[in-house]
Design a protein around this motif. Structure first.
Motif, PDB file in Angstrom:
ATOM      1  N   PHE A   1     -20.248  18.840 -47.243  1.00 31.66           N
ATOM      2  CA  PHE A   1     -20.528  17.717 -46.357  1.00 31.66           C
ATOM      3  C   PHE A   1     -21.328  18.139 -45.142  1.00 31.66           C
ATOM      4  O   PHE A   1     -21.949  17.330 -44.478  1.00 31.66           O
ATOM      5  CB  PHE A   1     -19.231  17.028 -45.915  1.00 31.66           C
TER       6      PHE A   1
ATOM      7  N   GLN B   1     -16.032  12.291 -45.490  1.00 28.91           N
ATOM      8  CA  GLN B   1     -16.254  11.072 -44.721  1.00 28.91           C
ATOM      9  C   GLN B   1     -15.444  11.070 -43.428  1.00 28.91           C
ATOM     10  O   GLN B   1     -15.932  10.651 -42.376  1.00 28.91           O
ATOM     11  CB  GLN B   1     -15.896   9.853 -45.575  1.00 28.91           C
TER      12      GLN B   1
ATOM     13  N   GLU C   1     -17.174  13.258 -40.931  1.00 32.31           N
ATOM     14  CA  GLU C   1     -18.371  12.634 -40.377  1.00 32.31           C
ATOM     15  C   GLU C   1     -18.023  11.562 -39.351  1.00 32.31           C
ATOM     16  O   GLU C   1     -18.823  11.257 -38.467  1.00 32.31           O
ATOM     17  CB  GLU C   1     -19.220  12.051 -41.508  1.00 32.31           C
TER      18      GLU C   1
ATOM     19  N   THR D   1     -31.806  15.001 -51.356  1.00 27.67           N
ATOM     20  CA  THR D   1     -32.069  13.591 -51.110  1.00 27.67           C
ATOM     21  C   THR D   1     -31.669  12.706 -52.282  1.00 27.67           C
ATOM     22  O   THR D   1     -31.396  11.529 -52.079  1.00 27.67           O
ATOM     23  CB  THR D   1     -33.555  13.358 -50.805  1.00 27.67           C
TER      24      THR D   1
ATOM     25  N   ARG E   1     -25.227  18.361 -46.944  1.00 27.96           N
ATOM     26  CA  ARG E   1     -25.751  17.495 -47.977  1.00 27.96           C
ATOM     27  C   ARG E   1     -26.906  16.611 -47.505  1.00 27.96           C
ATOM     28  O   ARG E   1     -27.768  16.254 -48.287  1.00 27.96           O
ATOM     29  CB  ARG E   1     -24.629  16.618 -48.536  1.00 27.96           C
ATOM     30  N   LYS E   2     -26.916  16.252 -46.212  1.00 25.94           N
ATOM     31  CA  LYS E   2     -27.935  15.332 -45.743  1.00 25.94           C
ATOM     32  C   LYS E   2     -29.246  16.040 -45.426  1.00 25.94           C
ATOM     33  O   LYS E   2     -30.269  15.405 -45.284  1.00 25.94           O
ATOM     34  CB  LYS E   2     -27.436  14.581 -44.505  1.00 25.94           C
ATOM     35  N   THR E   3     -29.212  17.368 -45.262  1.00 26.87           N
ATOM     36  CA  THR E   3     -30.412  18.079 -44.885  1.00 26.87           C
ATOM     37  C   THR E   3     -31.067  18.786 -46.066  1.00 26.87           C
ATOM     38  O   THR E   3     -32.242  19.051 -46.033  1.00 26.87           O
ATOM     39  CB  THR E   3     -30.085  19.119 -43.807  1.00 26.87           C
TER      40      THR E   3
ATOM     41  N   GLY F   1     -30.390   9.765 -50.509  1.00 25.02           N
ATOM     42  CA  GLY F   1     -30.155  10.015 -49.092  1.00 25.02           C
ATOM     43  C   GLY F   1     -28.747  10.454 -48.760  1.00 25.02           C
ATOM     44  O   GLY F   1     -28.543  11.385 -48.005  1.00 25.02           O
ATOM     45  N   ASP F   2     -27.767   9.771 -49.320  1.00 25.59           N
ATOM     46  CA  ASP F   2     -26.359  10.080 -49.106  1.00 25.59           C
ATOM     47  C   ASP F   2     -25.627   9.755 -50.404  1.00 25.59           C
ATOM     48  O   ASP F   2     -25.960   8.773 -51.077  1.00 25.59           O
ATOM     49  CB  ASP F   2     -25.800   9.252 -47.950  1.00 25.59           C
ATOM     50  N   PRO F   3     -24.622  10.551 -50.771  1.00 32.70           N
ATOM     51  CA  PRO F   3     -23.923  10.286 -52.029  1.00 32.70           C
ATOM     52  C   PRO F   3     -23.303   8.898 -52.132  1.00 32.70           C
ATOM     53  O   PRO F   3     -23.055   8.401 -53.227  1.00 32.70           O
ATOM     54  CB  PRO F   3     -22.840  11.370 -52.057  1.00 32.70           C
ATOM     55  N   SER F   4     -23.033   8.266 -50.986  1.00 32.10           N
ATOM     56  CA  SER F   4     -22.436   6.933 -51.030  1.00 32.10           C
ATOM     57  C   SER F   4     -23.469   5.828 -51.259  1.00 32.10           C
ATOM     58  O   SER F   4     -23.105   4.687 -51.548  1.00 32.10           O
ATOM     59  CB  SER F   4     -21.679   6.660 -49.725  1.00 32.10           C
ATOM     60  N   ASN F   5     -24.737   6.160 -51.146  1.00 38.48           N
ATOM     61  CA  ASN F   5     -25.806   5.165 -51.323  1.00 38.48           C
ATOM     62  C   ASN F   5     -26.256   5.138 -52.782  1.00 38.48           C
ATOM     63  O   ASN F   5     -27.306   5.662 -53.139  1.00 38.48           O
ATOM     64  CB  ASN F   5     -26.981   5.485 -50.394  1.00 38.48           C
TER      65      ASN F   5
END
Length: 312
Positions: free
Chosen positions: A27, A154, A157, A35, A30-32, A54-58
């Motif tokens: 976590f 989550q 974050e 994608t 993952r965002k950097t 972009g994010d695993p939740s999207n």
């Protein structure tokens, strides 16, 4: 989506037994780094495959396949994923599964009661079918550890200061996933939290209960509150559980066994999340979303002994 910490199975025999333990918590990066995420949930009834951006939740694309034979399901999953573009792949599977990267059967479903799936090479079948290179980031874990890690990530974050998390799912069986300090908990074998001992619900102390753990006068958690056990008490098919009213006595029985489970875990994870496939919209009536305050009033044992329990 799981941590991208190991190469594809072609080189698995040469790797040290590190698994996910020595990796940086996913976590945090993952965002950097990535994608597009590919995710596979290998369920005992249904397989779900998805792509997130972009994010695993999207999640932007998703498909489901009934859990038929390994050959058929793996072929369907590979066919769906092959034309997609993604930077990493995470697989969460029903079990038992082999999670030891140094094992020749890493990525396999092993001694499952689903006979057709015994010794099924899930990771190898997907990776080879997709033709992924040896260094492609692939993560593999249980279908309870993966969501436990996602919930933990989550929470981090959102700034919640927790070091541990338990994820519990109730359906055909009872599964428990554990995360401590950003790491999914692994042991010598696949964890089986559904087989812990709990005291029987008042009035159910009979020889018909499952005393398989040889714990005097206590019963097995999973066989006492899974969907089949609840349906048997309610004298309805499993599919009919969702139609039972919130005040049906069977939900008090389920709450008793899950409360005892929480009491068993209360000194371990800081947060316990319980998910149920029983009842309306995937949530059981004892996890009432319409009346959240009812939880504390009706099930004080859970709230008293495990105050950080969340229901959904």
């Amino acid at each position: 989506i799981l941590p991208p910490t190991r190469p594809a199975p072609d080189s698995r025999a040469k790797e040290p037994s590190q698994g996910f333990r020595n990796s940086k918590p996913f976590f945090q990066e993952r965002k950097t780094i990535m994608t597009r995420f590919a995710g596979i949930e290998a369920g005992g009834t249904t397989w779900v495959v998805s792509i997130a951006e972009g994010d695993p939740s999207n999640i932007v694309e998703r498909a489901e396949f009934p859990t038929a034979t390994p050959q058929l399901v793996l072929a369907q999953v590979v066919a769906w994923l092959k034309p997609k573009k993604f930077d990493c792949l995470g697989i969460a599977s029903f079990g038992p599964v082999d999670l030891d990267p140094s094992s020749p059967k890493y990525g396999y479903i092993t001694t499952t009661p689903k006979l057709a799936w015994r010794d099924a090479d899930v990771v190898g079948g997907v990776v080879k079918g997709l033709g992924l290179p040896p260094d492609f980031p692939v993560g593999f874990d249980t279908d309870v550890n993966a969501p436990a890690l996602a919930e933990y990530a989550q929470a981090q974050e959102k700034g919640e200061k927790i070091g541990s998390c338990a994820y519990v799912t109730v359906g055909t069986g009872v599964g428990i996933g554990l995360v401590f300090n950003g790491e999914m908990l692994h042991g010598l074998l696949h964890g089986e939290g559904g087989h812990i001992s709990v005291p029987p619900y008042p009035g159910e102390e009979s020889e018909k209960m499952s005393f398989s753990l040889k714990c005097p006068k206590w019963v097995e958690l999973e066989s006492s509150c899974n969907s089949a056990a609840l349906a048997k008490r309610a004298q309805c098919p499993v599919q009919g559980l969702k139609d039972l009213p919130d005040d049906h006595p069977v939900w008090d029985v389920a709450a008793h066994y899950l409360a005892c489970m929480c009491a068993n875990m209360v000194r371990q994870p800081q947060v316990t999340l319980q998910a149920s496939s029983q009842g309306n919209g995937g949530s059981g009536p004892f996890f009432s979303q319409q009346n959240p305050t009812k939880r504390a009033e009706d099930y004080p044992f859970i709230c008293q002994h495990a105050p950080q329990t969340r229901f959904f």
